[in-house]
Design a protein around this motif. Structure first.
Motif, PDB file in Angstrom:
ATOM      1  N   SER A 258       7.912  18.208  -5.947  1.00  0.00           N
ATOM      2  CA  SER A 258       8.269  17.023  -5.161  1.00  0.00           C
ATOM      3  C   SER A 258       8.019  17.255  -3.663  1.00  0.00           C
ATOM      4  CB  SER A 258       9.737  16.673  -5.384  1.00  0.00           C
ATOM      5  OG  SER A 258      10.563  17.682  -4.824  1.00  0.00           O
ATOM      6  N   GLN A 259       7.943  16.156  -2.919  1.00  0.00           N
ATOM      7  CA  GLN A 259       7.698  16.249  -1.476  1.00  0.00           C
ATOM      8  C   GLN A 259       8.790  17.049  -0.765  1.00  0.00           C
ATOM      9  OE1 GLN A 259       9.294  14.703   1.383  1.00  0.00           O
ATOM     10  NE2 GLN A 259       7.819  15.833   2.620  1.00  0.00           N
ATOM     11  N   PRO A 260      10.096  16.856  -1.081  1.00  0.00           N
ATOM     12  CA  PRO A 260      11.105  17.686  -0.423  1.00  0.00           C
ATOM     13  C   PRO A 260      10.927  19.182  -0.711  1.00  0.00           C
ATOM     14  CG  PRO A 260      12.136  15.765  -1.395  1.00  0.00           C
ATOM     15  CD  PRO A 260      10.710  15.799  -1.886  1.00  0.00           C
ATOM     16  N   THR A 261      10.462  19.498  -1.917  1.00  0.00           N
ATOM     17  CA  THR A 261      10.222  20.905  -2.257  1.00  0.00           C
ATOM     18  C   THR A 261       9.035  21.448  -1.482  1.00  0.00           C
ATOM     19  OG1 THR A 261      11.170  20.538  -4.442  1.00  0.00           O
ATOM     20  CG2 THR A 261       9.828  22.510  -4.174  1.00  0.00           C
ATOM     21  N   VAL A 262       8.002  20.627  -1.302  1.00  0.00           N
ATOM     22  CA  VAL A 262       6.854  21.034  -0.479  1.00  0.00           C
ATOM     23  C   VAL A 262       7.336  21.336   0.939  1.00  0.00           C
ATOM     24  CG1 VAL A 262       4.715  20.226   0.609  1.00  0.00           C
ATOM     25  CG2 VAL A 262       5.084  19.860  -1.831  1.00  0.00           C
ATOM     26  N   SER A 263       8.159  20.461   1.498  1.00  0.00           N
ATOM     27  CA  SER A 263       8.692  20.673   2.848  1.00  0.00           C
ATOM     28  C   SER A 263       9.491  21.971   2.937  1.00  0.00           C
ATOM     29  CB  SER A 263       9.563  19.495   3.276  1.00  0.00           C
ATOM     30  OG  SER A 263       8.782  18.339   3.416  1.00  0.00           O
ATOM     31  N   HIS A 264      10.286  22.246   1.918  1.00  0.00           N
ATOM     32  CA  HIS A 264      11.066  23.486   1.877  1.00  0.00           C
ATOM     33  C   HIS A 264      10.139  24.706   1.913  1.00  0.00           C
ATOM     34  CE1 HIS A 264      13.907  26.558   0.512  1.00  0.00           C
ATOM     35  NE2 HIS A 264      13.046  26.840  -0.443  1.00  0.00           N
ATOM     36  N   HIS A 265       9.097  24.681   1.091  1.00  0.00           N
ATOM     37  CA  HIS A 265       8.175  25.819   1.038  1.00  0.00           C
ATOM     38  C   HIS A 265       7.388  25.970   2.340  1.00  0.00           C
ATOM     39  CE1 HIS A 265       8.988  27.117  -2.996  1.00  0.00           C
ATOM     40  NE2 HIS A 265       8.726  25.919  -3.500  1.00  0.00           N
TER      41      HIS A 265
END
Length: 119
Positions: free
Chosen positions: A73-80
Motif C-alpha cells: 500500500s501507499q502508506p507502506t511505501v512511504s514508511h519504507h
C-alpha cells in the motif's frame, strides 16, 4: 530589465566513498555503525526494490508516483522510503504534492567501494 532567471549548471559533487574496502583495513566503529544501518535498510525486499527503482530511474531521481508499484500500500511505501532516508540511502525533495527521491552518488560509491574485494 526582464524577470527571466539564468539557470546555472549544476556541478556534480566529487564522489567520495565513506569507507575503505573490507580487505584493505578494518572498519572504524563509526563506519561500521553507518554501513550496518544502510545494509539493514536494504535487507528488506520492498526497500531494496524501491532503492533500485530510484537508482535506476532516468535522470537520477524519481517521483514517488513513479516507483510506488512494489506490491504494498501507499502508506507502506512511504514508511519504507522514510527508512531508506533515515539510513542515508536516499535524499528527498517535495515539489508541490509529490516527493522526489534520489540516491547520492557517494552512497553507491561507498557501498561498492566497501565490498570491492579485488583490492
Amino acid at each position: 530589465m526582464s524577470n527571466s532567471r539564468v539557470e546555472l549548471p549544476v556541478l556534480a559533487p566529487e564522489v567520495v566513498p565513506c569507507c575503505p574496502p573490507l580487505t584493505s583495513a578494518e572498519l572504524s566503529e563509526a563506519d561500521a555503525v553507518r554501513m550496518a544501518a544502510m545494509f539493514k535498510a536494504l535487507g528488506d525486499p520492498v526497500r531494496l526494490r524501491l532503492f533500485s527503482k530510484v537508482a535506476a530511474h532516468p535522470g537520477g531521481e524519481a517521483c514517488v508516483c513513479d516507483i510506488q508499484d512494489v506490491g504494498v500500500s501507499q502508506p507502506t511505501v512511504s514508511h519504507h522510503l522514510k527508512k531508506l532516508r533515515e539510513a542515508g540511502l536516499l535524499a528527498s525533495e517535495r515539489r508541490g504534492t509529490w516527493v522526489y527521491y534520489r540516491v547520492d552518488p557517494s552512497v553507491l560509491a561507498g557501498l561498492s567501494h566497501l565490498l570491492d574485494l579485488d583490492r
